[in-house]
Structures are given as structure tokens and as C-alpha cells.
Design an enzyme around this catalytic site. Structure first.
Site: not given
Length: 379
Positions: A94, A96-98, A148, A191, A268, A306, A308, A311, A337
């Protein structure tokens, strides 16, 4: 030729969702996709080998945090982020703005960039579009994001309008400052908050700059789910069909399915690993808080549907014991999990698109998960 290209494989006849492939220098990503977040060049408690085992196709890292620690120069000296963290699949960073806007109470936005304070040390810092590009070029991800402004929710129309215009000017500066377009793709960020007119303005500005991909920012920041879905419905059609669309910061199962139905390709969120550290697990029948006392003698897996590694091998009782004792292994098991659950969910979404039945899949999933019930517990 852009470093990253999008291939549309199929559009779901029932829902309009897209099945596609994003081609990057470090491999092909099948979309729609959920990307685990590795803020500090690691997905918390997970090894790269475990992420590959669960078929994580791409992970996200954070420009702001890696700039502060260990410093982008060190990552560059190590051969870039892929070598530094031993991950040979695609990486997205990303801008870095957020973090600049969410972690620092003391910040001043000027046309050149943002003055703010380091959230760790309090020292004064400055980040500009050019600075964000320099850092990301040094980190070396396959996909990097334009710098942004991330306005809070809700924001007044007039403030949002000036913010959108600034973000467009900053996007143009990012493109000019980007030094490695041949092996790193730069995505623009649309935005505009909940205002349709401003989303149209932002999308038109960014599409005119011809980025290789586009993100939809400023959602999942506190607005109700129906507002997010409404904004997606009028925003995704504004974006080119031949380029990837990325909805930032979204990771609850219902939002992933709803986003895919509305034409989003990439998602994400820190949600699966964050709630895992509180003992909250995603299962095929809904949310399970394994630290609760009722699981003390429950020797079943977290999710009986599941397959995985967790599990197959560990019980709710054992995991509850570890989490209650704050043992790192417990957090590793719940994190594994949850990530596996979302990665498999997106595999199921892709299969439902292939079969032209994503709306049916959503109905079945929401019913099983309890999203259709009054006062349903979400994440």
C-alpha cells in the site's frame, strides 16, 4: 507493456462477477482473490511456507511501517522485499497513506504532502507522493499503490470534493515519480466517500491517467455494509474491464462475496489474523469464539467441515487452552485456520462463477453462516 496485466476469463451470467487472472513478474494470481496482510514483511505468526501450503497467491505489505522499521534502504540492500522475507510469489504494497491518516493525530495536509508524527517515537515526518514512490520502488513489490488522502467517514461533501481533487493531483505526481514501471505496476486509488458524483469524478481522473489497475479506497472505514455495497454498485462499472479492481481493507466473508458479485477482483484485510489473536475463528457455520468456557471440554476441530492442517490435528479444547494461556502456538493455529478459511472461500467463489451460480452460492453460504438471521453476529 505493463508489468502487471489482467486477463478476463469469464463473467458469471447469474451475478456479473468476474473470473480472471492477474499476470505479475512473480506469478499469476487467480481472481477474485483474498490477500493476507503481512504489514511488517510477515503475516503475523505465519511462515512463508505455511502461506504457500494454504495456497496464498499474493500477500500485502505496508509501506509506512517498513519505511520506519527496518527502513526501505535495508530492504533494498537485502535484494528487495521478496528476498528479504523469502517470498517468491507476488507482493502488493500500500502507499502508506492510510497509516499516515489513521495513526497520527497530529498531521497537516499541504499540497506537497503530509506533515505528521511517527506513531512510535513522536518525531516529525513528512511523506509526499514522490516519497511514497521512492520507498515502494526500493521495496520492490509487483504492485504498488499511489499516495492518496484517506478522508474519515463520514465526511462533508465540500471536504471530500477537495480531497478527491488533491488525490488526483497526487496520482499524477506518483506516475511521474515512479522509476520502475517495467517491473512494478502502479495502481490508482478511487476516492469520493459515499458520494456518487465524486466517485465518478475520481474514477474519470484516474482512468484518464491509464494506470495498469485501480483500487477502490475509502470503504470499510465504519460505514454500514449496505452503504459499501451501494458505492461499489456505482463505482466498479466506472473502471476499465481489462484491468484489475482492488477493494482495499475488506475481509469479512460476507463482504468478500458481496464485493465479488459487484465486480471486484482483489481484497485484503488484517481481520482474519487480528481476530484470531482474540480466539475468534471463522467456520462454515459462523463465528466461533474458541476462548469461551463452553469449549473447555470440546474435543472436536474448530470446523468439522474444514480440511486445514489445524482442523485435522487439534481440538477446540486444546486451542482454547493455548489461547487462554496466551501461548503463541494458539495464535498461530487460529491464524492459520482463519486465513485458510478465506482463501478456500475465494476458491469456492471462483468455482461458483465458473458454474454461473454465484448468487445461489451466496444464498447457501449466508443461510449456513447465519448472516440472514436477525441480529446476526458479524466480525
Amino acid at each position: 507493456m505493463s508489468a502487471v496485466t489482467y486477463e478476463l476469463i469469464k463473467t458469471c451470467k447469474q451475478s456479473g462477477a468476474r473470473l480472471g487472472k492477474v499476470h505479475t513478474p512473480h506469478g499469476v494470481i487467480e481472481t477474485p482473490i483474498f490477500m493476507p496482510v503481512g504489514t511488517l514483511a510477515t503475516v503475523k505468526t505465519m511462515s512463508p511456507e505455511e502461506l504457500k501450503e494454504m495456497n496464498a497467491q499474493i500477500i500485502l505489505s505496508n509501506t509506512y511501517h517498513l519505511w520506519l522499521r527496518p527502513g526501505h534502504e535495508i530492504v533494498q540492500e537485502a535484494g528487495g522485499l521478496h528476498k528479504f522475507m523469502n517470498w517468491d510469489r507476488p507482493i502488493l504494497t500500500d502507499s502508506g497513506g492510510f497509516q499516515v491518516f489513521s495513526l497520527s493525530d497530529l498531521r497537516k495536509i499541504v499540497e506537497e504532502g503530509v506533515h505528521f508524527r511517527n506513531h512510535l517515537s513522536g518525531e516529525k515526518l513528512f511523506l509526499s507522493p514522490e516519497g511514497a514512490m521512492e520507498i515502494q520502488n526500493a521495496l520492490g513489490p509487483d504492485i504498488m499503490m499511489a499516495f492518496d488522502e484517506c478522508p474519515p467517514y463520514p465526511a462533508e461533501y465540500d471536504y471530500m470534493k477537495s480531497s478527491v481533487e488533491r488525490t488526483s493531483r497526487w496520482a499524477e505526481r506518483c506516475l511521474k515519480a515512479h522509476k520502475r514501471p517495467e517491473d512494478q505496476a502502479l495502481f490508482g486509488i478511487v476516492q469520493g466517500g459515499e458520494y456518487e458524483e465524486l466517485r465518478k469524478q475520481s474514477a474519470a481522473d484516474l482512468v484518464s491517467l491509464d494506470f495498469p489497475g485501480y483500487a477502490i479506497g475509502g470503504l470499510s472505514v465504519g460505514e454500514p455494509k449496505d452503504v459499501m455495497n451501494r458505492v461499489l454498485e456505482f463505482t466498479t462499472p466506472l473502471l476499465p474491464t481489462n484491468k484489475p479492481r482492488y477493494l482495499m481493507g475488506v475481509g469479512s466473508p460476507d463482504a468478500l462475496i458481496d464485493g465479488a458479485i459487484r465486480g471486484v477482483d482483489m481484497f485484503d484485510c488484517v481481520l482474519p489474523t487480528r481476530i484470531a489473536r482474540n480466539g475468534t475463528c471463522m467456520t462454515s457455520t459462523g463465528r466461533l469464539v474458541v476462548r469461551n468456557a463452553k469449549y473447555a471440554r470440546d474435543y472436536r476441530p474448530l470446523d468439522e467441515n474444514c480440511d486445514c492442517h489445524v482442523c485435522k490435528n487439534y481440538s477446540r479444547a486444546y486451542i482454547r487452552h493455548l489461547v487462554k494461556c496466551e501461548e503463541t502456538f494458539g495464535f498461530r493455529l487460529t491464524s492459520y485456520h482463519n486465513l485458510y478459511f478465506l482463501i478456500k472461500l475465494m476458491e469456492q467463489v471462483r468455482q461458483a462463477i465458473r458454474e454461473d451460480r454465484l448468487l445461489d452460492f451466496k444464498e447457501e453460504f449466508f443461510e449456513r453462516y447465519g448472516f440472514n438471521k436477525p441480529n446476526a453476529k458479524n466480525f
